[in-house]
Scaffold this active site. Structure first.
Site, mmCIF file in Angstrom:
data_model
loop_
_atom_site.group_PDB
_atom_site.id
_atom_site.type_symbol
_atom_site.label_atom_id
_atom_site.label_comp_id
_atom_site.label_asym_id
_atom_site.label_seq_id
_atom_site.Cartn_x
_atom_site.Cartn_y
_atom_site.Cartn_z
ATOM 1 N N THR A 276 119.904 28.519 -6.717
ATOM 2 C CA THR A 276 119.312 27.617 -7.747
ATOM 3 C C THR A 276 117.940 27.942 -8.064
ATOM 4 O O THR A 276 117.347 28.773 -7.163
ATOM 5 C CB THR A 276 119.374 26.025 -7.045
ATOM 6 O OG1 THR A 276 118.437 26.182 -6.065
ATOM 7 C CG2 THR A 276 120.692 25.434 -6.744
ATOM 8 N N GLU B 29 125.649 23.725 -7.611
ATOM 9 C CA GLU B 29 126.282 23.281 -6.183
ATOM 10 C C GLU B 29 127.642 22.862 -6.508
ATOM 11 O O GLU B 29 128.464 22.350 -5.805
ATOM 12 C CB GLU B 29 125.351 22.065 -5.637
ATOM 13 C CG GLU B 29 124.234 22.363 -5.224
ATOM 14 C CD GLU B 29 122.903 22.371 -6.048
ATOM 15 O OE1 GLU B 29 123.321 22.655 -7.547
ATOM 16 O OE2 GLU B 29 121.863 22.383 -5.801
ATOM 17 N N LYS C 248 108.862 5.895 -14.500
ATOM 18 C CA LYS C 248 109.061 4.560 -13.836
ATOM 19 C C LYS C 248 108.003 3.755 -14.278
ATOM 20 O O LYS C 248 106.574 3.808 -13.967
ATOM 21 C CB LYS C 248 108.702 4.795 -12.323
ATOM 22 C CG LYS C 248 109.961 5.557 -11.834
ATOM 23 C CD LYS C 248 110.065 5.615 -10.326
ATOM 24 C CE LYS C 248 111.072 6.655 -9.882
ATOM 25 N NZ LYS C 248 110.732 7.987 -10.023
HETATM 26 P P1 ADP Z 1 118.657 24.216 -12.392
HETATM 27 O O1 ADP Z 1 118.512 23.592 -13.683
HETATM 28 O O2 ADP Z 1 117.974 23.359 -11.354
HETATM 29 O O3 ADP Z 1 118.562 25.554 -12.366
HETATM 30 P P2 ADP Z 1 121.601 24.117 -12.313
HETATM 31 O O4 ADP Z 1 121.790 24.879 -13.410
HETATM 32 O O5 ADP Z 1 122.516 23.913 -11.077
HETATM 33 O O6 ADP Z 1 120.257 23.936 -11.771
HETATM 34 O O7 ADP Z 1 121.450 22.686 -13.133
HETATM 35 C C1 ADP Z 1 121.984 21.433 -12.801
HETATM 36 C C2 ADP Z 1 121.299 20.410 -13.427
HETATM 37 O O8 ADP Z 1 121.419 20.502 -14.978
HETATM 38 C C3 ADP Z 1 122.160 19.230 -13.128
HETATM 39 O O9 ADP Z 1 121.829 18.396 -11.945
HETATM 40 C C4 ADP Z 1 121.626 18.131 -14.328
HETATM 41 O O10 ADP Z 1 120.411 17.469 -14.203
HETATM 42 C C5 ADP Z 1 121.522 18.990 -15.528
HETATM 43 N N1 ADP Z 1 122.527 19.021 -16.426
HETATM 44 C C6 ADP Z 1 123.885 19.682 -16.273
HETATM 45 N N2 ADP Z 1 124.543 19.427 -17.404
HETATM 46 C C7 ADP Z 1 124.108 18.374 -18.118
HETATM 47 C C8 ADP Z 1 124.367 17.561 -19.052
HETATM 48 N N3 ADP Z 1 125.381 17.879 -19.875
HETATM 49 N N4 ADP Z 1 123.742 16.500 -19.439
HETATM 50 C C9 ADP Z 1 122.438 16.303 -18.607
HETATM 51 N N5 ADP Z 1 122.163 16.952 -17.722
HETATM 52 C C10 ADP Z 1 122.675 18.154 -17.321
#
Ligand code: ADP
Length: 550
Positions: free
Chosen positions: A187, A331, A443
């Site tokens: 990640t 994940e 918040k």
């Molecule tokens: P990072 O962005 O931390 O590098 P990831 O690519 O695994 O890691 O991103 C996952 C995160 O991206 C999710 O936990 C969520 O917050 C966000 N995400 C993914 N798809 C969507 C979506 N369709 N709408 C909103 N948020 C999303």
């Protein structure tokens, strides 16, 4: 009683063998920037993957679960690496070429990568790092790019084509345990060190089957998918494996990820599907608005990785391109949900479903957890943190070659569910609507304000190209929203009162309306093209933004 059924391991090797034989004629087309793209059939890809496996074993000494890294764009050779490395029992480690160099080095060292396969055009990124990557014994260079920087470096250097040329086209593929590691992906480490997710053969196999279901991407050998989402970002959302399983043709952009070449390749190659994050679709929309192209072949597109603004979906509807919203994370392999509306609804009735993050497939169980750890009902109103479990969801992070896998409490529940860090609601019929990431939610005086809702409403304004809303400290309320907006080219100027009124008209409650506003030249993006809100928070804290308070 045990079943009477065979127990055949679900492995990438089987996906490789199936794709190269049953779907041998399907193609991977790689954009080259030349008049003709490069085309290779699945049969050729499979044969070359077999040669690569022989070369990795016989020449480079990969004979177990060593990590073989790739630092590559989306292209045919990267697909070969995807199939060869796990099938021989080694572990494919895709490296994110947009990470800061020190993070990249940390990741390579943590994974203990022995070999790196790199695209020639990325050598300027890799070569200065090599002195800090003691585990790398071999560098394999594929595709165009100046090789001169490689002179005098310590690891042995090989040309990909020379390395695989003349090798055997058969390989004694081991029968692997399906739970064994096949691939890993870190990640992006927004907080602390990056975390490694290790996919198993089984998780990849089952995830590929789900990707291919009609309720997910539902592609067949009649389709061509434009894979914009990088192969280093959660296995390109599983597409290289899923396509090999179903014979779906792949169109790979290589390093040509800018809106203009993407529009050209769509018009010329007429893909029926594509997968990318919202930023890519925003850029492409601006491009085809300025210089119209025919995108209508892409009847169906998967958009995810960040919230898709409804206004973007509407704009593409008008172009004859239907965006289908999906949610997932590194994940979760990543397919978590997809927003296909239930059957029997009119276009108008479908809309509220299309703008959700979507519905969970059978392989992903979900629950919402409130602040006190209580499980919340699926009533479309109770908001909590989303937790998921299933056969392609991570149970831990990679602990390094000597260590145990890690299960940090803030990421995994005691009973083994993944805490996603995403906050939202689930409707009675199982559609997920995310309101925020837990760390982005605002918040204000004990109530939560959704930054995503404000952003989506702002991006529907005709003068706004992009908008990012972040929480900033406020003496009275604890936190309040700061709205940062990027104006569209040609917009006359900014009238914050008018933008605020526009938000109120679009249904945002009065107490949620931002009083702090700033016009910025561009929203800062993460290595995978998502809004990087921590950068905006920092700019605000350090007084770098020109903020107007209403
Ligand atoms: P990072 O962005 O931390 O590098 P990831 O690519 O695994 O890691 O991103 C996952 C995160 O991206 C999710 O936990 C969520 O917050 C966000 N995400 C993914 N798809 C969507 C979506 N369709 N709408 C909103 N948020 C999303």
């Amino acid at each position: 009683m045990l079943s009477t059924m065979q127990d055949v391991p679900l492995t990438v090797t089987r996906i490789l063998h199936h794709g190269m034989t049953i779907h041998g004629k399907s193609q991977v087309t790689t954009w080259t920037g030349e008049p003709e793209p490069h085309r290779r059939t699945f049969a050729e890809i499979g044969t070359r993957a077999t040669r690569l496996a022989n070369a990795l074993r016989d020449e480079l000494g990969i004979d177990g679960d060593q990590r073989v890294a790739t630092l590559m764009w989306n292209n045919a050779e990267h697909v070969e690496a995807y199939l060869a490395i796990p099938s021989m029992g080694a572990v494919l480690h895709t490296l994110n070429l947009r990470l800061p160099p020190e993070q990249l080095a940390w990741i390579v060292n943590h994974a203990d990568d022995k070999v790196v396969i790199v695209n020639g055009s990325l050598l300027p990124l890799l070569v200065p790092l090599l002195p800090h990557l003691p585990s790398i014994e071999h560098v394999v260079v594929a595709g165009p790019g100046d090789r001169s920087a490689l002179a005098g470096i310590t690891p042995r250097v090989h040309e990909y084509e020379e390395l695989i040329a003349g090798r055997s086209t058969t390989f004694d593929w081991p029968e692997l345990d399906e739970r064994q590691a096949a691939a890993m992906c870190y990640t992006s480490g927004t907080t602390g060190d990056p975390k490694g997710v290790v996919y198993s053969h089984r998780s990849i196999y089952l995830h590929s089957m789900q990707v291919n279901m009609t309720e997910s991407m539902g592609l067949t050998d009649k389709d061509t998918t434009l894979v914009v989402v990088p192969q280093f970002h959660v296995n390109a959302w599983g597409l290289p494996h899923a396509t090999f399983m179903s014979g779906v043709n792949m169109l790979m952009p290589d390093r040509f990820l800018q809106p203009a070449p993407l529009a050209d390749m769509i018009e010329r190659e007429r893909p029926t599907h594509a997968a990318a994050v919202p930023t890519i679709w925003q850029g492409l929309l601006a491009e085809v608005t300025a210089n119209p192209r025919d995108l209508t072949s892409m009847a169906n597109v998967t958009i995810g990785g960040a919230a898709c603004p409804p206004s973007l979906m509407e704009a593409y509807d008008k172009l004859g391109v239907r965006l289908c919203h999906a949610w997932g994370m590194t994940e979760t392999s990543p397919l978590g949900t997809m927003a296909h509306p239930p059957a029997g609804l009119s276009d108008e009735e479908q809309w509220p479903y299309r703008v959700t993050q979507g519905r969970f497939p059978a392989g992903v169980e979900a629950r919402l957890v409130g602040p006190g750890g209580e499980h919340l009902p699926w009533d479309g109103e109770s908001a909590g943190e989303l937790e998921v479990r299933g056969p392609w969801i991570a149970a831990a992070y990679y602990g390094g070659s000597d260590g145990e896998h890690l299960r940090p409490e803030d990421k995994f529940s005691e009973d083994g569910w993944l805490k996603t860090g995403d906050v939202g609601v689930i409707s009675a019929d199982g559609f997920l609507t995310l309101t925020d990431r837990a760390k982005d939610v605002i918040k204000s005086g004990g109530e939560w304000i959704s930054s995503v809702e404000l952003e989506n409403a702002l991006m529907a304004h005709p003068d706004v190209a992009e908008a990012a809303v972040v929480a900033v400290p406020d003496e009275k309320w604890g936190e309040r929203p700061l709205a940062t907006v990027v104006l569209k080219e040609g917009a006359a100027g900014v009238d914050y009162e008018a933008l605020k009124a526009f938000l109120a008209e679009s249904g945002i409650a009065k107490w949620q309306l931002p009083e702090r506003w700033s016009v910025i030249p561009a929203v800062p993006k993460t290595s995978v093209g998502k809004f990087d809100k921590k950068v905006i928070r920092k700019q605000y804290a350090e007084g770098e933004l020109d903020v107007t308070q209403l």
